[in-house]
Design an enzyme around this catalytic site. Sequence first.
Site, PDB file in Angstrom:
ATOM      1  N   HIS A  32      -8.015 -29.787  88.170  1.00 36.40           N
ATOM      2  CA  HIS A  32      -6.667 -29.359  87.761  1.00 36.40           C
ATOM      3  C   HIS A  32      -5.748 -29.282  88.979  1.00 36.40           C
ATOM      4  CE1 HIS A  32      -9.175 -27.299  84.547  1.00 36.40           C
ATOM      5  NE2 HIS A  32      -8.329 -28.010  83.822  1.00 36.40           N
TER       6      HIS A  32
ATOM      7  N   GLN B  62      -8.362 -27.762  68.490  1.00 32.63           N
ATOM      8  CA  GLN B  62      -9.132 -28.919  68.964  1.00 32.63           C
ATOM      9  C   GLN B  62     -10.639 -28.644  69.046  1.00 32.63           C
ATOM     10  OE1 GLN B  62      -6.862 -29.045  72.803  1.00 32.63           O
ATOM     11  NE2 GLN B  62      -8.813 -29.592  73.706  1.00 32.63           N
TER      12      GLN B  62
ATOM     13  N   LEU C 281      -9.332 -23.082  85.687  1.00 30.72           N
ATOM     14  CA  LEU C 281      -8.864 -24.114  86.616  1.00 30.72           C
ATOM     15  C   LEU C 281      -9.924 -24.435  87.677  1.00 30.72           C
ATOM     16  CD1 LEU C 281      -5.161 -22.978  87.266  1.00 30.72           C
ATOM     17  CD2 LEU C 281      -6.040 -24.495  85.480  1.00 30.72           C
TER      18      LEU C 281
ATOM     19  N   SER D 259     -14.563 -27.812  83.427  1.00 29.79           N
ATOM     20  CA  SER D 259     -14.722 -26.365  83.203  1.00 29.79           C
ATOM     21  C   SER D 259     -16.084 -26.085  82.578  1.00 29.79           C
ATOM     22  CB  SER D 259     -13.619 -25.850  82.283  1.00 29.79           C
ATOM     23  OG  SER D 259     -12.368 -26.197  82.820  1.00 29.79           O
TER      24      SER D 259
HETATM   25  O1  PAF Z   1      -7.631 -31.520  78.567  1.00 37.02           O
HETATM   26  C1  PAF Z   1      -7.413 -30.370  78.179  1.00 37.02           C
HETATM   27  O2  PAF Z   1      -7.640 -29.371  78.892  1.00 37.02           O
HETATM   28  C2  PAF Z   1      -6.849 -30.160  76.780  1.00 37.02           C
HETATM   29  O3  PAF Z   1      -7.392 -31.070  75.878  1.00 37.02           O
HETATM   30  C3  PAF Z   1      -5.310 -30.174  76.730  1.00 37.02           C
HETATM   31  C4  PAF Z   1      -4.765 -31.516  77.140  1.00 37.02           C
HETATM   32  C5  PAF Z   1      -4.766 -29.097  77.654  1.00 37.02           C
HETATM   33  C6  PAF Z   1      -4.832 -29.889  75.306  1.00 37.02           C
HETATM   34  O4  PAF Z   1      -5.270 -28.646  74.864  1.00 37.02           O
END
Ligand code: PAF
Length: 290
Positions: free
Chosen positions: A38, A62, A34, A187
């Site tokens: 965020h 992903q 974070l 991050s």
């Molecule tokens: O933006 C992100 O941190 C990620 O792509 C998400 C939306 C949490 C999905 O894993």
Amino acid sequence: MMQIIKNKNEISRIVGKLKKEGKKIGLVPTMGALHEGHLSLIKRCKEECDITIISIFVNPVQFGPNEDFARYPRDFERDREMASQEEVDIIFYPEPGEMYGDRHLTYVNVEKMEKIMCGKFRPGHFKGVCTVVLKLFNIIIPDNAYFGMKDFQQLAILKKMVSDLDINIQIVGCETVREPDGLALSSRNAYLNQEERKNANILFQAINLAESEVRQGRSVKTARISAVKMLKECSFVKKIDYFDIRDPVELKALKNPGKQNMKILIASAIWFGKTRLIDNKVVEMSQNQS
Ligand code: PAF
């Protein structure tokens, strides 16, 4: 007292109970690590909802095979402390097995939009994002969900997914938070060494240059050429994945912002040393500029 829930049935049960009490539920999906970006999503969620839930899940689906899944920054204790300072109500912190089980075969794909820009260089990335976000939506069923505009393509794709699949959840896009020199918070900035960090705002400068050229009435092509030239002159920029000027809704390429396109998206992804940086700006054109 902030709750940390790892089990999806348990969080569904808790949220169901809160909804019966009439509470408005907000979700901030994250992969942890974070930062102020965020926290700005959390703050907005707290302003607009009764209950703020953040999910922390580094979603394996992903990441491509040669991407940074293994080295993606993880520090749950730090994240927990930051969330608690912001008075988050619940952290949903599932294990990969809890989210996907052994034999996961179902994925969500927003066609066309997932193949361009970042999708061209990260095949399958947005399929992974949409799948995990839809799963989080189905588990938690929030009223609102908050995403940063820094990942503009992600935001546009998720808005399209929600609209196409009749999902009754409000997607809220929040402004990018920047360092004083303009670098968008991410991050992945943690990967930059000191020298790289000093120069990394070149991406935002190039986007601003393209913006000023378009505002002065130059063509999209000319604005793009100037911005790419500026990036190429910076020795830290190892590769430009794309520098695009598009419509901010369905991300269609624009030749020239006309009267129909009062808003344009300027977006880019570059390799800065070994770190991939992305940034963008949505520019509102006034009548006499188009
Ligand atoms: O933006 C992100 O941190 C990620 O792509 C998400 C939306 C949490 C999905 O894993």
